[in-house]
Motif scaffolding. Structure first.
Motif, PDB file in Angstrom:
ATOM      1  N   ALA A   1       0.712  -0.302  -0.120  1.00 21.37           N
ATOM      2  CA  ALA A   1      -0.476   0.353   0.237  1.00 21.37           C
ATOM      3  C   ALA A   1       0.989   1.475  -0.005  1.00 21.37           C
ATOM      4  CB  ALA A   1      -0.645   0.015   1.205  1.00 21.37           C
ATOM      5  N   PHE A   2       0.378   2.330  -0.613  1.00 18.34           N
ATOM      6  CA  PHE A   2       1.439   3.543  -0.899  1.00 18.34           C
ATOM      7  C   PHE A   2       0.533   4.597  -0.475  1.00 18.34           C
ATOM      8  CE2 PHE A   2       2.109   0.735  -4.554  1.00 18.34           C
ATOM      9  CZ  PHE A   2       4.018   0.870  -4.159  1.00 18.34           C
TER      10      PHE A   2
ATOM     11  N   PRO B   1       1.748  -5.597   4.922  1.00 22.51           N
ATOM     12  CA  PRO B   1       2.667  -5.553   7.089  1.00 22.51           C
ATOM     13  C   PRO B   1       2.799  -3.952   7.112  1.00 22.51           C
ATOM     14  CG  PRO B   1       3.752  -7.066   5.371  1.00 22.51           C
ATOM     15  CD  PRO B   1       2.444  -6.816   4.690  1.00 22.51           C
ATOM     16  N   PHE B   2       2.570  -3.958   5.075  1.00 25.73           N
ATOM     17  CA  PHE B   2       3.567  -2.139   5.795  1.00 25.73           C
ATOM     18  C   PHE B   2       3.326  -0.766   4.729  1.00 25.73           C
ATOM     19  CE2 PHE B   2       6.071  -4.691   2.645  1.00 25.73           C
ATOM     20  CZ  PHE B   2       5.628  -3.938   1.825  1.00 25.73           C
ATOM     21  N   LEU B   3       3.405  -0.192   4.685  1.00 28.25           N
ATOM     22  CA  LEU B   3       3.559   1.107   4.086  1.00 28.25           C
ATOM     23  C   LEU B   3       4.415   1.931   3.149  1.00 28.25           C
ATOM     24  CD1 LEU B   3       0.427   2.327   3.635  1.00 28.25           C
ATOM     25  CD2 LEU B   3       0.844   4.076   5.780  1.00 28.25           C
ATOM     26  N   LEU B   4       4.067   1.680   2.310  1.00 26.17           N
ATOM     27  CA  LEU B   4       5.798   2.422   1.539  1.00 26.17           C
ATOM     28  C   LEU B   4       4.976   3.449   1.046  1.00 26.17           C
ATOM     29  CD1 LEU B   4       6.306  -0.092  -1.721  1.00 26.17           C
ATOM     30  CD2 LEU B   4       7.345   0.427   0.851  1.00 26.17           C
ATOM     31  N   VAL B   5       6.026   4.559   1.231  1.00 28.09           N
ATOM     32  CA  VAL B   5       5.879   6.013   1.423  1.00 28.09           C
ATOM     33  C   VAL B   5       6.591   6.751   0.020  1.00 28.09           C
ATOM     34  CG1 VAL B   5       5.649   8.386   3.074  1.00 28.09           C
ATOM     35  CG2 VAL B   5       5.611   6.627   3.651  1.00 28.09           C
ATOM     36  N   THR B   6       6.013   6.942  -0.327  1.00 29.27           N
ATOM     37  CA  THR B   6       6.710   7.783  -2.219  1.00 29.27           C
ATOM     38  C   THR B   6       6.133   9.087  -2.256  1.00 29.27           C
ATOM     39  OG1 THR B   6       4.518   7.430  -3.143  1.00 29.27           O
ATOM     40  CG2 THR B   6       6.791   5.678  -2.960  1.00 29.27           C
TER      41      THR B   6
ATOM     42  N   THR C   1       1.858   6.888  -4.466  1.00 21.73           N
ATOM     43  CA  THR C   1       2.260   6.337  -5.557  1.00 21.73           C
ATOM     44  C   THR C   1       3.132   4.961  -6.086  1.00 21.73           C
ATOM     45  OG1 THR C   1       2.379   7.706  -7.676  1.00 21.73           O
ATOM     46  CG2 THR C   1       0.518   7.793  -6.712  1.00 21.73           C
ATOM     47  N   SER C   2       2.539   4.148  -6.180  1.00 20.34           N
ATOM     48  CA  SER C   2       3.749   2.586  -7.026  1.00 20.34           C
ATOM     49  C   SER C   2       4.730   3.730  -7.632  1.00 20.34           C
ATOM     50  CB  SER C   2       3.442   1.588  -7.431  1.00 20.34           C
ATOM     51  OG  SER C   2       2.679   1.684  -8.310  1.00 20.34           O
ATOM     52  N   ALA C   3       4.051   4.699  -8.981  1.00 19.24           N
ATOM     53  CA  ALA C   3       5.441   5.707  -9.524  1.00 19.24           C
ATOM     54  C   ALA C   3       5.990   6.729  -9.013  1.00 19.24           C
ATOM     55  CB  ALA C   3       4.289   5.847 -10.638  1.00 19.24           C
ATOM     56  N   GLY C   4       6.522   6.660  -7.760  1.00 15.68           N
ATOM     57  CA  GLY C   4       7.062   7.972  -7.120  1.00 15.68           C
ATOM     58  C   GLY C   4       8.076   7.542  -6.255  1.00 15.68           C
ATOM     59  N   LYS C   5       8.762   8.096  -6.059  1.00 10.61           N
ATOM     60  CA  LYS C   5      10.363   8.135  -5.982  1.00 10.61           C
ATOM     61  C   LYS C   5      10.235   7.103  -3.835  1.00 10.61           C
ATOM     62  CE  LYS C   5      14.347  10.678  -4.533  1.00 10.61           C
ATOM     63  NZ  LYS C   5      15.059   9.242  -3.286  1.00 10.61           N
ATOM     64  N   LEU C   6      10.713   6.812  -3.771  1.00 11.78           N
ATOM     65  CA  LEU C   6      10.362   5.722  -2.641  1.00 11.78           C
ATOM     66  C   LEU C   6      11.163   6.620  -1.345  1.00 11.78           C
ATOM     67  CD1 LEU C   6       9.797   2.815  -0.733  1.00 11.78           C
ATOM     68  CD2 LEU C   6      11.357   2.516  -1.148  1.00 11.78           C
ATOM     69  N   LEU C   7      10.592   7.878   0.101  1.00  8.86           N
ATOM     70  CA  LEU C   7      11.317   8.127   0.663  1.00  8.86           C
ATOM     71  C   LEU C   7      11.459   7.549   1.877  1.00  8.86           C
ATOM     72  CD1 LEU C   7       9.011  11.273  -0.082  1.00  8.86           C
ATOM     73  CD2 LEU C   7      11.155  10.849  -0.775  1.00  8.86           C
ATOM     74  N   GLY C   8      10.130   6.108   2.411  1.00  6.64           N
ATOM     75  CA  GLY C   8      10.601   5.238   3.322  1.00  6.64           C
ATOM     76  C   GLY C   8       9.095   4.364   3.627  1.00  6.64           C
ATOM     77  N   TYR C   9       9.033   3.951   4.977  1.00 10.93           N
ATOM     78  CA  TYR C   9       8.306   3.353   4.854  1.00 10.93           C
ATOM     79  C   TYR C   9       7.721   3.280   6.270  1.00 10.93           C
ATOM     80  CZ  TYR C   9      10.859  -0.523   7.615  1.00 10.93           C
ATOM     81  OH  TYR C   9      12.036  -0.747   8.745  1.00 10.93           O
TER      82      TYR C   9
END
Ligand code: XMP
Length: 493
Positions: free
Chosen positions: A104-105, A122-127, A131-139
């Motif tokens: 999930a984002f 089990p986690f949230l990706l922070v971009t 969205t999935s297209a963004g740059k990964l900043l953390g989780y």
């Protein structure tokens, strides 16, 4: 003593698993020595003879990864647009660990007040874009969110930094090592410089807590988990198949409740011509006549069962089908002559049924309800009469057909929809990674009792007429189950 299968199954009765019982034979090997390795199709070997049904409450990416990691395989259902089915396939093949992952984002400015935001992940990706297209900043791991007392904070204020990467095909030990050495709660899986997934510590610990796997995983030459998928026999299914092949499909199942049709025969020939490398499973069939037609058309595997599934109403609605023990025996007795493996599909509700299916000639069993209700099955748990359950529905139920699965149950010209399945729920069974190893052990013990040290030797006993069985009377079936107790709890492991 007893009857041969040949004699028992030519008396004019349709028998199912519970009707018959094997007579014990001679034991000269340990149960642990029983080799259950097999073939799903002519060219696809499996270490474990278990297949997950192409149903939308059973087989999506988590089930596919888990079944392949165990040495079995799942067939992804087709009750979604082709692009979505291909994405499910890619997701299962994107890693080599059977973790739950449906990321999930969220954007850093998001405020997460309810765990709905995690979905099944089990986690949230922070971009940066959320969205999935963004740059990964953390989780944010679910446990970190739970422990966060101020739920009004923005996720950007309490997220963990992007974790260290591991190769996409790293195993759990390798992932664990990286977590230990980096003192990190997560590892990012990377392929060709892109993050394809994230593994958090709680997932690693969960999976490492299950019985240690001994069978080799079901992996193709490219190192990816092998995954099957269902398609229909309409013109647009050719386009669907092309999508799936591009996503790395390993075996295709032509999904029909009555497979002996001109549509399926033509589709088999089409697949064999256009994709000679791809094994094709035809069905469903329950008679030798149906099987012969599909074998002649070139199928590499046969799926056997009509109306035997736990959610099926085909026999009631259409008056056709066959008892599953008879169907498996009859079809196997012709298919083996052409080297075509048989998949016993439906009606499996305990390990004894699996022993019976495999000893009566099947090379694998396909299961729906047995795997539904597991952690890896799609859908969320809900409470019903105080029990934690997950939805399980027939693909011929009105609810599933409304979503598109009607091709399996309706002819081309059908204008009115009639259901051939029901919608229900099954109890929470925990992870397949836990209960499948125990089930396998029970199957090995059954094989030991009949004197079969491998699947091949069980088939040899069947054909040499050394396998002896009888029909159980109604009273014998009652006697064979738990009886005469005021109360009891059924617990196998
Ligand atoms: P189990 O017994 O494992 O059966 O739950 C799973 C198999 O049942 C078939 N299936 C259906 N058959 N109506 C039917 O007559 C349906 O709605 C339906 N949905 C699934 C299918 O072969 C599956 O693998």
């Amino acid at each position: 003593d007893g009857f041969t299968a040949e004699k028992l199954f030519t008396q004019g009765f349709s028998y199912t698993y519970d009707d018959v019982i094997f007579l014990p034979h001679y034991i000269d090997f340990a149960a642990d020595a029983v080799d259950l390795s097999t073939r799903l199709t002519r060219r696809l070997p499996l270490a474990v003879p278990f297949v997950a049904s192409p149903m939308d409450t059973v087989s999506e990416s988590a089930m596919a990864a888990a079944m392949a990691s165990l040495g079995g395989i799942a067939v992804v259902h087709s009750n979604v647009p082709a692009a979505v089915q291909a994405a499910i396939l890619r997701r299962a093949k994107s890693r080599r660990v059977p973790i739950l992952s449906d990321p999930a984002f969220a954007a850093p400015s998001a405020v997460v007040e309810h765990d709905d935001a995690f979905g099944a992940s089990p986690f949230l990706l922070v971009t940066d874009t959320g969205t999935s297209a963004g740059k990964l900043l953390g989780y944010v791991a679910r446990s970190d969110w739970t422990n966060q007392t101020d739920k009004g904070l923005r996720v950007g204020d309490y997220m963990a930094p992007p974790p260290k990467p591991a190769p996409w095909n790293a195993d759990l030990n390798k992932i664990n090592e990286i977590m230990e050495s980096e003192k990190s709660g997560a590892v990012a899986l990377e392929r060709d410089g892109e993050v394809v997934d994230l593994v958090v510590r709680e997932e690693v610990e969960r999976v490492r807590g299950y019985p240690k796997l001994v069978a080799p995983a079901t992996v193709g030459a490219d190192g990816e988990f092998m995954v099957g998928a269902a398609v229909g026999t309409r013109e647009d299914d050719k386009e669907r198949l092309e999508h799936l092949v591009k996503a790395g499909l390993n075996v295709v199942v032509l999904d029909s409740s009555q497979g002996n049709s001109i549509y399926q025969l033509e589709m088999v020939k089409y697949v064999k011509r256009v994709y000679p490398e791809l094994d094709v499973i035809g069905g469903n069939v329950v008679t030798m006549y149906q099987a012969e037609n599909l074998i002649q058309a070139g199928v590499d595997g046969l799926r056997v069962g009509m109306g035997s599934g736990s959610i099926c109403t085909t026999q009631e609605v259409c008056a056709v089908g066959r008892g599953q023990a008879t169907a498996v025996y009859k079809v196997s007795s012709i298919a083996y002559k052409s080297g075509v493996p048989v998949i016993a599909d439906g009606g499996i509700s305990n390990s004894g049924h699996i022993v019976k299916a495999l000893s009566l000639g099947a090379s694998t069993v396909m299961m729906g309800s047995f795997l539904a209700g597991s952690l890896e099955a799609p859908g969320a748990y809900v409470y019903q009469n105080g029990q934690r359950v997950k939805k399980y529905r027939g693909m011929g139920s009105l609810e599933a057909m409304t979503k598109g699965s009607d091709a399996r149950y309706l002819g081309d010209t059908a204008k009115l929809k009639i259901a051939q399945g029901v919608v229900g729920a099954v109890k929470d069974k925990g992870s397949v990674l836990n209960f499948i190893p125990y089930t396998l052990q029970a199957v090995r013990q059954g094989f030991q009792d009949i004197g079969a040290s491998s699947l091949q030797s069980a088939h040899d006993l069947l054909r040499s007429r050394e396998l002896r069985l009888e029909v159980r009377s109604g009273a014998a079936q009652v006697e064979g189950g738990v009886h005469g107790l005021v109360s009891y709890e059924k617990k196998y492991f």
